[in-house]
Design a protein around this motif. Structure first.
Motif, PDB file in Angstrom:
ATOM      1  N   GLY A 110       0.809  -1.214   0.000  1.00 53.18           N
ATOM      2  CA  GLY A 110       0.000   0.000   0.000  1.00 53.18           C
ATOM      3  C   GLY A 110       0.839   1.259   0.000  1.00 53.18           C
ATOM      4  N   ARG A 222     -14.616   1.829   2.092  1.00 53.08           N
ATOM      5  CA  ARG A 222     -13.883   1.240   0.979  1.00 53.08           C
ATOM      6  C   ARG A 222     -12.373   1.430   1.134  1.00 53.08           C
ATOM      7  NH1 ARG A 222     -17.433   4.680  -3.165  1.00 53.08           N
ATOM      8  NH2 ARG A 222     -16.853   6.152  -1.512  1.00 53.08           N
ATOM      9  N   ASP A 223     -11.606   0.622   0.393  1.00 54.57           N
ATOM     10  CA  ASP A 223     -10.156   0.736   0.368  1.00 54.57           C
ATOM     11  C   ASP A 223      -9.781   2.107  -0.195  1.00 54.57           C
ATOM     12  OD1 ASP A 223      -7.441   0.367   0.268  1.00 54.57           O
ATOM     13  OD2 ASP A 223      -7.485  -1.212  -1.259  1.00 54.57           O
ATOM     14  N   CYS A 225      -6.553   3.028  -0.978  1.00 57.57           N
ATOM     15  CA  CYS A 225      -5.428   2.922  -1.907  1.00 57.57           C
ATOM     16  C   CYS A 225      -5.863   2.115  -3.125  1.00 57.57           C
ATOM     17  CB  CYS A 225      -4.223   2.275  -1.225  1.00 57.57           C
ATOM     18  SG  CYS A 225      -2.751   2.215  -2.276  1.00 57.57           S
ATOM     19  N   ARG A 233     -13.418   8.485  -3.960  1.00 59.57           N
ATOM     20  CA  ARG A 233     -13.636   8.152  -2.562  1.00 59.57           C
ATOM     21  C   ARG A 233     -14.115   9.387  -1.800  1.00 59.57           C
ATOM     22  NH1 ARG A 233     -13.541   3.866  -4.582  1.00 59.57           N
ATOM     23  NH2 ARG A 233     -12.238   2.059  -4.025  1.00 59.57           N
TER      24      ARG A 233
END
Length: 254
Positions: A110, A222-223, A225, A233
């Motif tokens: 990440g 949510r992620d 990265c 996002r």
């Protein structure tokens, strides 16, 4: 890479390269006179294009991949660097002193190495995962946070109502807003728009925040990265877990 070192494994090399890339943007703007529209896409400025070119001229020959707001994804033999060449370009076009350039190298785990340069004050933030975060070379860490009712929160977009904070501010650069949480000038950040920000808008500052003890998350779980130029996002940050949880709960209400 010869004397340059191994950008695939050496965080110190990557950190130096990202600072060099920030220097390249600063140098490109020393003679910049046109801060108006680029004539390309509707929300792009000539300054965005100049900054993006400076970034590529520095990072491409070193082997980095680049994911830029202005030019999309360019593959490289080394790590991918997520770049917003000029975050807050509308501010810059109107001489409002809150805009920056930012970089975040990503590895298999990440966000890895980040640099944010305030293009008005010259202040530099940087972080390496697991090494901590710095402002102008001095380590920063949020040791405490106020309650939501006493907090000063930066926002992007128009909040539909008060989210229970003491006060709020809208500055116009997500990256600098998040860095201001990391260094203690504000206590939290809430994106009040729906999925308005690409990964380049927040990833570098998110790593700096996390290494400084600030909690950063997407409002919808949510992620954060995601190396997809089309993904968006809704970041929320708080100087401590309790404040972050309160702001996330408030943001999920609309």
């Amino acid at each position: 890479m010869g004397e340059h070192g191994d950008i695939g494994t050496d965080a110190s090399v990557v950190l130096s390269d990202l600072h060099d890339a920030a220097d390249a943007v600063v140098a490109a703007f020393t003679s910049q006179e046109d801060w108006g529209a680029s004539g390309g896409r509707p929300d792009q400025y000539a300054s965005d294009v100049v900054a993006d070119r400076a970034v590529h001229d520095l990072l491409d020959p070193l082997g980095y991949g680049v994911l830029s707001e202005e030019s999309g994804l360019t593959a490289g033999s080394g790590p991918t660097v997520v770049v917003d060449p000029l975050d807050g370009s509308t501010n810059a076009s109107r001489s409002l002193p809150w805009y920056s350039t930012c970089f975040c190298a990503v590895d298999d785990e990440g966000p890895w190495v980040a640099v944010v340069a305030d293009l008005v004050t010259g202040c530099r933030y940087d972080a390496v995962r697991g090494w901590g975060a710095r402002k102008d070379g001095i380590q920063i860490m949020r040791e405490s946070a106020p309650s939501l009712e006493e907090s000063l929160v930066a926002v992007s977009g128009l909040p539909p109502w008060s989210l229970g904070w003491g006060q709020f501010r809208a500055f116009g650069s997500v990256v600098l807003d998040l860095c201001a949480v990391a260094d203690g000038r504000v206590d939290g950040y809430v994106d009040c728009s729906k999925d308005a920000h690409g990964v380049w808008d927040y990833l570098a500052a998110s790593l700096i925040c996390e290494e400084a003890g600030v909690v950063v998350a997407d409002a919808h779980g949510r992620d954060m990265c995601v190396l997809d130029p089309e993904a968006r996002r809704t970041p929320v940050a708080g100087a401590g877990p309790a404040l972050a949880e309160a702001l996330l709960e408030a943001r999920q209400g609309f």
